[in-house]
Design a protein around this motif. Structure first.
Motif, mmCIF file in Angstrom:
data_model
loop_
_atom_site.group_PDB
_atom_site.id
_atom_site.type_symbol
_atom_site.label_atom_id
_atom_site.label_comp_id
_atom_site.label_asym_id
_atom_site.label_seq_id
_atom_site.Cartn_x
_atom_site.Cartn_y
_atom_site.Cartn_z
ATOM 1 N N ILE A 192 -20.838 83.530 25.433
ATOM 2 C CA ILE A 192 -19.623 82.773 25.105
ATOM 3 C C ILE A 192 -18.395 83.529 25.614
ATOM 4 O O ILE A 192 -17.511 82.956 26.246
ATOM 5 C CB ILE A 192 -19.510 82.546 23.581
ATOM 6 C CG1 ILE A 192 -20.567 81.541 23.126
ATOM 7 C CG2 ILE A 192 -18.116 82.038 23.212
ATOM 8 C CD1 ILE A 192 -20.537 81.239 21.645
ATOM 9 N N LYS A 193 -18.375 84.840 25.336
ATOM 10 C CA LYS A 193 -17.242 85.668 25.752
ATOM 11 C C LYS A 193 -17.019 85.567 27.251
ATOM 12 O O LYS A 193 -15.902 85.488 27.730
ATOM 13 C CB LYS A 193 -17.504 87.130 25.372
ATOM 14 C CG LYS A 193 -16.612 87.618 24.232
ATOM 15 C CD LYS A 193 -16.877 89.093 23.942
ATOM 16 C CE LYS A 193 -17.498 89.269 22.566
ATOM 17 N NZ LYS A 193 -18.324 90.473 22.456
ATOM 18 N N GLU A 194 -18.120 85.576 27.995
ATOM 19 C CA GLU A 194 -18.007 85.553 29.457
ATOM 20 C C GLU A 194 -17.989 84.133 30.012
ATOM 21 O O GLU A 194 -18.052 83.940 31.226
ATOM 22 C CB GLU A 194 -19.184 86.337 30.063
ATOM 23 C CG GLU A 194 -19.072 87.822 29.787
ATOM 24 C CD GLU A 194 -20.430 88.521 29.847
ATOM 25 O OE1 GLU A 194 -21.388 87.909 30.374
ATOM 26 O OE2 GLU A 194 -20.522 89.657 29.352
ATOM 27 N N ASN A 195 -17.936 83.154 29.089
ATOM 28 C CA ASN A 195 -17.980 81.748 29.485
ATOM 29 C C ASN A 195 -19.117 81.492 30.472
ATOM 30 O O ASN A 195 -18.966 80.828 31.492
ATOM 31 C CB ASN A 195 -16.632 81.327 30.082
ATOM 32 C CG ASN A 195 -16.506 79.813 30.096
ATOM 33 O OD1 ASN A 195 -17.243 79.119 29.380
ATOM 34 N ND2 ASN A 195 -15.616 79.299 30.924
ATOM 35 N N ASP A 196 -20.260 82.042 30.128
ATOM 36 C CA ASP A 196 -21.440 81.974 30.983
ATOM 37 C C ASP A 196 -22.187 80.665 30.716
ATOM 38 O O ASP A 196 -22.613 80.394 29.598
ATOM 39 C CB ASP A 196 -22.328 83.185 30.644
ATOM 40 C CG ASP A 196 -23.578 83.246 31.492
ATOM 41 O OD1 ASP A 196 -23.888 82.242 32.170
ATOM 42 O OD2 ASP A 196 -24.239 84.297 31.461
ATOM 43 N N GLU A 197 -22.341 79.841 31.762
ATOM 44 C CA GLU A 197 -22.973 78.522 31.605
ATOM 45 C C GLU A 197 -24.441 78.615 31.196
ATOM 46 O O GLU A 197 -25.003 77.664 30.648
ATOM 47 C CB GLU A 197 -22.878 77.731 32.918
ATOM 48 C CG GLU A 197 -21.463 77.322 33.293
ATOM 49 C CD GLU A 197 -20.977 76.113 32.486
ATOM 50 O OE1 GLU A 197 -21.755 75.156 32.359
ATOM 51 O OE2 GLU A 197 -19.839 76.156 31.990
ATOM 52 N N THR A 198 -25.076 79.745 31.473
ATOM 53 C CA THR A 198 -26.496 79.847 31.127
ATOM 54 C C THR A 198 -26.706 79.907 29.614
ATOM 55 O O THR A 198 -27.833 79.923 29.151
ATOM 56 C CB THR A 198 -27.160 81.093 31.763
ATOM 57 O OG1 THR A 198 -26.473 82.249 31.308
ATOM 58 C CG2 THR A 198 -27.133 81.022 33.273
ATOM 59 N N ARG A 199 -25.594 79.923 28.846
ATOM 60 C CA ARG A 199 -25.788 79.910 27.391
ATOM 61 C C ARG A 199 -26.465 78.617 26.935
ATOM 62 O O ARG A 199 -27.053 78.557 25.869
ATOM 63 C CB ARG A 199 -24.470 80.118 26.655
ATOM 64 C CG ARG A 199 -23.480 78.969 26.724
ATOM 65 C CD ARG A 199 -22.247 79.324 25.896
ATOM 66 N NE ARG A 199 -21.204 78.318 25.936
ATOM 67 C CZ ARG A 199 -20.306 78.189 26.907
ATOM 68 N NH1 ARG A 199 -20.347 79.002 27.942
ATOM 69 N NH2 ARG A 199 -19.372 77.257 26.851
ATOM 70 N N TYR A 200 -26.399 77.567 27.749
ATOM 71 C CA TYR A 200 -27.071 76.316 27.377
ATOM 72 C C TYR A 200 -28.584 76.396 27.564
ATOM 73 O O TYR A 200 -29.310 75.469 27.240
ATOM 74 C CB TYR A 200 -26.486 75.135 28.158
ATOM 75 C CG TYR A 200 -25.003 74.983 27.917
ATOM 76 C CD1 TYR A 200 -24.521 74.736 26.628
ATOM 77 C CD2 TYR A 200 -24.083 75.138 28.953
ATOM 78 C CE1 TYR A 200 -23.163 74.637 26.387
ATOM 79 C CE2 TYR A 200 -22.724 75.036 28.718
ATOM 80 C CZ TYR A 200 -22.266 74.785 27.438
ATOM 81 O OH TYR A 200 -20.925 74.693 27.200
ATOM 82 N N GLU A 201 -29.040 77.487 28.117
ATOM 83 C CA GLU A 201 -30.485 77.749 28.187
ATOM 84 C C GLU A 201 -30.915 78.591 26.984
ATOM 85 O O GLU A 201 -32.093 78.733 26.706
ATOM 86 C CB GLU A 201 -30.833 78.545 29.461
ATOM 87 C CG GLU A 201 -30.255 77.995 30.745
ATOM 88 C CD GLU A 201 -31.231 77.094 31.481
ATOM 89 O OE1 GLU A 201 -32.408 77.063 31.083
ATOM 90 O OE2 GLU A 201 -30.801 76.426 32.436
ATOM 91 N N ASN A 202 -29.943 79.200 26.331
ATOM 92 C CA ASN A 202 -30.235 80.110 25.218
ATOM 93 C C ASN A 202 -30.661 79.303 23.984
ATOM 94 O O ASN A 202 -29.992 78.346 23.610
ATOM 95 C CB ASN A 202 -28.966 80.923 24.916
ATOM 96 C CG ASN A 202 -29.220 82.053 23.937
ATOM 97 O OD1 ASN A 202 -29.990 81.903 22.985
ATOM 98 N ND2 ASN A 202 -28.569 83.178 24.168
#
Ligand SMILES: [Zn+2]
Length: 503
Positions: free
Chosen positions: A336-346
């Motif tokens: 979230i902090k890095e606004n990383d799109e792969t968080r939707y895989e988490n």
């Protein structure tokens, strides 16, 4: 690009099929209390709903409760067995609630399901629908007349799947007897399609009944196909044990004029001995275990991981499931902090609603062994010890510490005295303690001592060396990495713990 997770991919299939008024369905048979499998299906279906929201689509989840099903046997965990046995054969919603708190037996179980749904924060996401409400209100009437019109085609689908004896009397309709109130599994003498009626023998007398308005219900596989048709279901997942049912219900749904829903087969849970979990007690993890001994989101996390694999669910591994969750939680916060799109895989994206808890570096495995070593007499002592070592606790950590204390209380293990050959090695370790400044150094020293013991033929290999230490300290053959454990436990406490075993 769409995230590759299974809920996202399933949601995409649903959108490709239908993008308005999307209905996702799950099922529950209220012949017993809801269990892990019941709520697991709802939780996983919510993950699909959430993925649809991510793709800009609203969807409704229907939890369909078959309370018209016949009461086939008295569950052994209920009181008043004799009293209840007189109601065998009645639809579940006509059986009284022995606890006296609900209108009937099915409602009692449905109430418990509703409580669970609330505990998992899903109340606003699902709608529980009772079969009796649909049948008796006439909402299924059109679909039931449709089944009657198509009864020959449906029989053609069903009969080849049945044994010879069963074929003789099988009918898609199960009349509810006007005489006894029971759900009758009888041969239908005549299908009166134009009148919307059937005839059959009830207690020796030829009688006639409407197929609509709750006077009949459908056999399970036909019922399933009819529900999809009547409710406009776009998606339903089901356990591996229902593969045969699905393959029959699908053409039945088509016969009624609808396309069967998008589906996914999930594997069943196995306990530590690879038995189906609902069939055994043993070392399995029950719903209560998850609720009592883990931050409950860790169960959702577990359910997210590989639904297509048969998963061993072993109480002795509970700490692993929670630690895997905590690791992903930490990762998610960073994403979230890095606004990383792969968080939707988490998995964490799918396991939390609007209640994302703070991350922690604490580990269930380490704290659990800490308590096994400490044997704190009460929760406050344990909690204070951890605060002293770790600092103030955030809300995730408070919950964790509470769960771990409870778990250790319920699963007390007996530690063993050290075998005589081991005493000199453990004594050396204590003697070296002053010189260590990190857990890693302690870990390295334990390896060195283990190698020495193997060379001296005191023990067969390093694996057995560590197993023996775990048995001595915690009464179990596995445990956390010992260096970090001793570091957290504190040098002085660690020395006391070991000394007590080699006296
Ligand atoms: Zn009740």
């Amino acid at each position: 690009m769409l995230p590759r997770s299974w809920p996202m991919q399933n949601a995409k299939k649903v959108v490709d099929r239908n993008s308005n008024d999307i209905i996702l369905k799950t099922g529950y048979g209220p012949s017993g209390l809801p269990h892990l499998g019941t709520i697991a299906e709802i939780i996983r279906t919510r993950m699909i709903q959430k993925s649809l929201e991510f793709q800009g689509k609203e969807a409704k989840i229907i939890v369909f409760v078959d309370n018209m099903d016949g009461f086939r046997k008295v569950p052994l965990n209920l009181p008043k067995q004799d009293y209840l046995s007189q109601f065998l054969g009645l639809p579940l919603f006509k059986v009284p609630d022995v606890f006296g708190c609900c209108e009937n037996f099915a409602d009692h179980n449905i109430n418990e399901l509703n409580k669970l749904i609330a505990q998992f924060d899903l109340t606003n996401h699902v709608e529980v629908i009772k079969s009796s409400d649909m049948y008796l209100s006439g909402k299924f009437n059109n679909a039931l007349l449709n089944v009657l019109r198509n009864h020959e085609k449906i029989l053609k689908i069903m009969l080849p799947t049945l044994g010879e004896e069963r074929q003789k009397t099988y009918s898609p309709f199960l009349p509810i007897s006007e005489k006894s109130g029971k759900v009758l599994e009888v041969k239908i003498e005549e299908y009166k399609v134009d009148e919307g009626k059937i005839t059959f023998y009830d207690e020796g007398e030829l009688v006639e009944a409407e197929v609509i308005n709750g006077k009949c219900k459908l056999q399970w596989k036909v019922d399933w196909g009819m529900q999809w048709h009547a409710l406009g279901v776009d998606y339903e997942m089901y356990g591996k044990d229902l593969i045969d049912s699905f393959s029959v219900s699908k053409p039945i749904c088509k016969t009624l004029g609808s396309k069967a829903p998008v589906n996914m087969v999930y594997e069943l849970f196995l306990d530590g001995d690879n038995k189906k979990i609902s069939k055994s007690k043993g070392n399995g993890v029950s719903l209560d275990d998850w609720m009592n001994f883990t931050p409950i989101a860790s169960m959702k996390h577990f359910l997210f991981l590989h639904p297509e694999r048969a998963k061993k669910l072993d109480i002795r591994d509970l700490h692993r499931y929670v630690d895997a969750y905590l690791k992903d939680l930490q990762r998610y916060h960073n994403q979230i902090k890095e606004n990383d799109e792969t968080r939707y895989e988490n998995p964490i994206f799918y396991t939390h609603e609007n209640d994302l808890p703070p991350p922690t570096e604490l580990s269930y495995a380490i704290l659990l062994n800490l308590q096994k070593g400490l044997r704190s007499p009460n929760y406050e002592t344990f909690r204070n010890f951890i605060i002293k070592q770790h600092g103030e606790l955030n809300s995730t950590e408070e919950k964790l510490v509470e769960c771990i204390y409870k778990f250790a209380e319920h699963h007390k293990t007996e530690s063993h005295p050290a075998p005589s050959w081991m005493i000199k090695y453990l004594q050396k370790f204590i003697d070296n303690m002053d010189g260590f400044s990190t857990g890693l150094e302690m870990q390295t020293n334990l390896y060195a001592l283990g190698n020495e013991a193997v060379e001296n033929k005191d023990i067969i290999d390093l694996k057995s060396w560590f197993q023996t230490i775990y048995l001595v300290l915690f009464g179990e053959e596995t445990g956390p990495r010992l260096g970090p454990f001793f570091e957290l436990y504190g040098k002085e406490e660690s020395m006391k713990l070991i000394s007590a075993k080699i006296k």
